[in-house]
Design a protein around this motif. Sequence first.
Motif: not given
Length: 273
Positions: A191-201, A217-229
Amino acid sequence: MSDTMSPEAAQALLPALRETIREAASLALPYFRTGAQTRARIWSKSGGSPVTEADVAVDAFLKVRLSEIVPEAAWLSEETRDDPVRLGHDLVWIVDPIDGTRAFLSGHPDWSIAVALLSAGEPLVGFVHAPAGEHFYEAVSGGGATRNGQPIAASARAGLAEARVTGPKPMIDRLTRGLAREGVDPAFVRVDRVPSLALRVARVAEGSIDVGLVSTDARDWDLAAADLILREAGGMVCGLDGRPTVYNRPEPIHGELVAVPARLRDAVVAAMA
């Protein structure tokens, strides 16, 4: 500080949070032009990554509004100077005002606004809003995950053959080699790489992607919200050791990660070793 919040109390905040995030999106959208360069002013941060006036406007708006909704929460954001006072707080907002800034400035629709509230170090509330695609993902711990108000679930795929995989090419190549070593046919659908890491997750959470790979090198702000989802949809973001992601550390930076349905975690981790 010992301020904590129950999932029930967080649930009561959802209407105000939804409204706030949609208002934030309304600040960014006038600068976005599908398929064309943004109207916003652009400059480079230290390190060379771009930032636009839309990033700054959304960040400032969210800091004021979210701090009014939960005044006792500390703050961690991509566009605000880090304050180590957050390390002593149980409640922490973690915000990326525009995740996928390069996509935003070039007219690619896959950018998002990501907002998480941590309680005692764990994501309690998570929102990922992709305004250009009109997709609004959200979750509260223990309450399931939704997209545009409808429940979502991670893929029920039992194995990795023909799995839909996205992420950096070197990581996909490593996954391919690892599976071949184990005698598994690595016939992925790339699948084409999704530029937004949060959206990818988030897309792993909705089941449209089976495996999302995340470079170092991902940061908390890239991940925390999508991780919970994703957790609430039956998956997880974890390191290559299989351990869940940890947030609100002194350095909110992560190594290589995978976003997967729970049933695929062991196979992906083994293949990436």
